[in-house]
Design a protein around this motif. Structure first.
Motif, PDB file in Angstrom:
ATOM      1  N   ALA A 117      41.316  31.547  39.321  1.00 34.18           N
ATOM      2  CA  ALA A 117      39.957  31.074  39.035  1.00 34.18           C
ATOM      3  C   ALA A 117      39.607  29.831  39.849  1.00 34.18           C
ATOM      4  O   ALA A 117      38.516  29.737  40.409  1.00 34.18           O
ATOM      5  N   THR A 126      38.266  30.282  43.355  1.00 33.07           N
ATOM      6  CA  THR A 126      36.886  30.749  43.508  1.00 33.07           C
ATOM      7  C   THR A 126      35.918  29.591  43.716  1.00 33.07           C
ATOM      8  O   THR A 126      34.847  29.774  44.287  1.00 33.07           O
ATOM      9  N   ASP A 137      37.137  31.999  32.393  1.00 38.79           N
ATOM     10  CA  ASP A 137      37.735  32.004  33.732  1.00 38.79           C
ATOM     11  C   ASP A 137      39.253  32.105  33.677  1.00 38.79           C
ATOM     12  O   ASP A 137      39.860  32.819  34.465  1.00 38.79           O
ATOM     13  N   SER A 163      41.053  38.030  32.700  1.00 38.89           N
ATOM     14  CA  SER A 163      39.986  37.876  33.687  1.00 38.89           C
ATOM     15  C   SER A 163      40.504  38.267  35.062  1.00 38.89           C
ATOM     16  O   SER A 163      41.698  38.151  35.352  1.00 38.89           O
ATOM     17  N   HIS A 190      39.750  37.790  39.248  1.00 42.08           N
ATOM     18  CA  HIS A 190      39.080  37.043  40.311  1.00 42.08           C
ATOM     19  C   HIS A 190      39.543  37.645  41.628  1.00 42.08           C
ATOM     20  O   HIS A 190      40.751  37.716  41.887  1.00 42.08           O
ATOM     21  N   SER A 205      34.120  37.363  40.163  1.00 44.34           N
ATOM     22  CA  SER A 205      34.925  37.278  38.936  1.00 44.34           C
ATOM     23  C   SER A 205      34.424  38.312  37.949  1.00 44.34           C
ATOM     24  O   SER A 205      33.227  38.601  37.895  1.00 44.34           O
TER      25      SER A 205
END
Length: 146
Positions: free
Chosen positions: A8, A11, A33, A38, A40, A54
């Motif tokens: 995360a 990003t 996040d 999650s 990414h 994401s």
């Protein structure tokens, strides 16, 4: 160009200058996040991160019965835009969510200026445009994965 999973925090390299320019770096953090579920993804060319997306495990309030993820933070560096990179990231995200996470539905809030991208990728608008204080007018979209 290669697409690979990133963390995360990585990003933020793209989120900040594209989506949160002029705001504190902390404005790049999204709820979920750091959730272990999650996803990414980053597009990398010549060892340089050029685009990110994401997908976060956020329920969709207008389809609460569906197992859903929300796309957030799709951003491409300016000089790499209009080359299909955003569509590649969207398609890769859909494949991962469908095959690895068994997701039924993807939803998102798109800035109006990016609406054509989502329409081109078979997303369906939902409801009326609305304002998000720090980033302007948005449209909700969704896509049911078959």
């Amino acid at each position: 160009m290669i697409i690979k999973k990133i963390n995360a925090k990585r990003t933020f390299e793209i989120r900040h200058p594209i989506l949160r320019k002029g705001l504190p770096i902390d404005s790049c953090k999204f709820e979920n996040d750091n959730n272990p579920n999650s996803i990414h993804l980053g597009a990398i060319e010549n060892n340089k991160l050029i685009a990110v997306i994401s997908a976060l495990p956020n329920k969709c309030q207008f389809f609460p019965e569906k197992k859903a993820y929300q796309i957030r933070g799709l951003a491409v560096l300016e000089k790499f835009r209009r080359k299909g990179i955003a569509s590649v990231l969207i398609k890769k995200t859909e494949i991962v969510l469908k095959n690895e996470y068994l997701i039924d539905l993807i939803w998102l809030n798109s800035r109006i200026i990016a609406s054509k991208l989502y329409l081109k990728n078979s997303y369906i608008p939902y409801g009326e445009p609305f304002e998000i204080k720090i980033s302007g007018t948005h449209q909700r979209f969704y896509k049911i994965l078959d």
